[in-house]
Enzyme design. Sequence first.
Site, short mmCIF file in Angstrom:
data_model
loop_
_atom_site.label_atom_id
_atom_site.label_comp_id
_atom_site.label_asym_id
_atom_site.label_seq_id
_atom_site.Cartn_x
_atom_site.Cartn_y
_atom_site.Cartn_z
N GLU A 190 0.80 -1.23 0.00
CA GLU A 190 0.00 0.00 0.00
C GLU A 190 0.83 1.27 0.00
OE1 GLU A 190 -3.33 0.24 2.68
OE2 GLU A 190 -3.49 -1.93 2.77
N HIS A 197 -4.39 -11.28 13.95
CA HIS A 197 -3.26 -10.45 14.32
C HIS A 197 -2.86 -10.73 15.77
CE1 HIS A 197 -4.35 -8.40 10.74
NE2 HIS A 197 -5.39 -7.80 11.25
N ASP A 200 -5.83 -6.60 6.95
CA ASP A 200 -7.12 -6.36 7.60
C ASP A 200 -8.20 -6.29 6.51
OD1 ASP A 200 -6.64 -3.93 6.40
OD2 ASP A 200 -6.34 -2.83 8.26
N ARG A 237 -3.26 -2.17 13.68
CA ARG A 237 -4.74 -2.14 13.69
C ARG A 237 -5.23 -3.52 14.09
NH1 ARG A 237 -3.36 1.04 9.22
NH2 ARG A 237 -3.91 3.23 9.51
N ASP A 254 -2.20 -4.33 3.51
CA ASP A 254 -2.27 -4.56 4.95
C ASP A 254 -3.20 -5.72 5.31
OD1 ASP A 254 -0.52 -2.52 5.34
OD2 ASP A 254 -1.99 -1.05 6.02
N GLU A 280 -9.80 -3.81 5.11
CA GLU A 280 -9.54 -2.79 4.10
C GLU A 280 -8.44 -3.27 3.16
OE1 GLU A 280 -11.58 0.62 3.09
OE2 GLU A 280 -11.78 -0.51 4.96
N TYR A 325 1.75 -5.21 13.35
CA TYR A 325 0.65 -4.46 12.74
C TYR A 325 -0.20 -3.79 13.82
CZ TYR A 325 -2.97 -3.24 9.41
OH TYR A 325 -3.85 -2.54 8.62
#
Length: 708
Positions: free
Chosen positions: A49, A385, A124, A341, A122, A126, A339
């Site tokens: 990203e 995670h 997650d 989030r 990433d 999104e 990570y």
Amino acid sequence: MAARGASKAAGASSGAKGKRSSSKGSAEGSRRRSKLGGAPAGGTLVVVESPTKARSLGKMLGAGYTVEASLGHVMDLPKGRLGVDVDNRFEPEYIQVRGKAQLIKRLKELAKGADRVLLASDPDREGEAIAWHLGMLLGVDIDSPCRVRVHEITPSGVAAALEDVGTLDMNKVFAQQARRVLDRLVGYKLSPLLWSKLQRGLSAGRVQSVALRLVCERQDEIDAFVPEEYWQVEVEALSDDGRSYTLKLEREDGRPVRLKNRDEAERVRGIIYRNPLVVSSFKSREGLRRPMPPFKTSTLQQEASRRLGYGPRRTMRIAQSLFEGVEIPGRGPVGLITYMRTDSLRLSDEAVGAFRAYVAGRFGDGYLSKEPNQFSQKGRSQDAHEAIRPTDVFLEPEALREHLTPEQYRLYDLIWRRAVASQMADAKVRTNTLEVQCGTLGLKCSGVEVLFEGWGGLWPLGVKDRSVPSARLGEELKAGEVRLEQRFTQPPGRYTEAGLIKELEEKGIGRPSTYATIIETLSDRGYVDRDEEKRLAPTTLGRYVNAFLVRHFPEVVQVDFTARMEDQLDRIEAGELEWRRPIEEFYGPFEVKLEEVQRTADRMSVPPEQTGESCPECGKPLVIKRGRFGEFVGCSGYPECRFTKRKETSTGVKCPKCGEGVLVMRKASKGKGKGRSFYGCSRYPECDYASWKKPSKGGDVTEVSDEV
């Protein structure tokens, strides 16, 4: 799974920018059509990203790999229209993100010349959606092993990710898609209604409007609060051998007592002077205090706010830079944290082993917990995670200080200490409680002593170490000074950013990736402001918007509704629910309500917020207005009078640079500190003094910042 089989989520064509995707571009269809074949040998293309992450991975992977950044989403719903086909079961219309045509063209060329394409956005929801859109644009078979999930950007973390290349998790994509469609429907349907019934430029959102309601209801509690007077009585008492105690009045005639006025307090003082103080109880109890768990996203944002004064968005920006990689001499780029989030409290076995080895080496075995400490999260959590932790415990914050920015160092130090402390031994404390009888009065004194600091060697225990010497049952103490102090009950405080995040999390509203955005959106829209203590106060505009939504759309801004919707998104991700069902159940009644309110609701007029000043040009009242760069002060006589000035609050402190002006509080309108309050000279631009620090009345302000 149900969601996987039933969905025909809208896909994206690889045609010209802005071209609408057809129903053939669905998630299911993309599985059948997107195949990588016939590409000439050219190594592996890895798409991430951000450019920083691309640089870090590029140096770690070396020859044979090309690492490129997508700069976030490459496909999204159009900005200028709804972009959701309501009549076709809410099929989303994805188009290429404006301004990314050249980037997408380059990625396509690189993908054609590569032997293999890996999608490493990433890990997650999104990121999964970004990987899906990239896969379709670049012709990647999303049923093939093409998805790389990097949880820590270290050589070992990247190697582990490459050994575990998987397929796209379409249930995670569907969960993100359901949220995106639902938020688009609420925002694009409600916002125009607010324009027509209140004023232009307003917005509403599924989660932001619930957060606004919480802020407004807290302010309502504050406004309705009526303070009550009460008096506190403290007695300084001494034993014959010199022990001292500070006793507080607790009971009278065996019942809790509250003194309402001075006369009652004086009456109690008389009883104390006329009667002996006799020890009725002394209890000493030893206990253990378990270490705090490592950080998840919400607790990191809360502690960074509380201890460092960082807002949620600033915290996540710094954490992102620590995750994506920092250049360390002799080691190259190293991602310093996992990570960021996450709502998981889990630590990997390898991390726990490293933490315990570090603790034993630095503090000794006595500071280690007997068994590895395990922490669990209440309710559903995305346990793919880990918690937020340092990737290498032996990279101590102090050793890295010269290689980090000041804000990176402070946040890394916070994360490092909390994670390592989680594997240390329990702290041991002793609580002593003394109770004294004086006629009909019961007085009490208690204190806590730290016997063994344990994890307190790295993280504050939150204990005020106060010794209460032991006393004998029946022992008589001598009364010294009797202090009477008038007090008043206090209303609940306004939410701090950290407090609002905690409330949202406890009520099941939002997700780790959204907390910072929720708060900043409320501020950017002019619905909340920050007072001098950085607490969130609803503006007049915010209260009117909230009142309108609560009156006409109570189900949309209902805390329980939003929490249930988050649970349904989790069920979609788990494959337990088809992604369109929650949207269909919501939209039918919502559409009917929209039409009814548009037809029957009266228009509300939002009164301008008065400043209490008069216009220096025409004498009319000055009011707070809002423009594209935030709030400002303008004349209520506009357009006849066009006088404007910056919105500012005087501190009464003279400017330390010029000595002529006074320091006023303003809002930064650009740069990294956009939206933050700062203090500048009232004579600007003649004097350009500016500081983030709140000045004291003595004028002790020295920090000058060029960022303001």
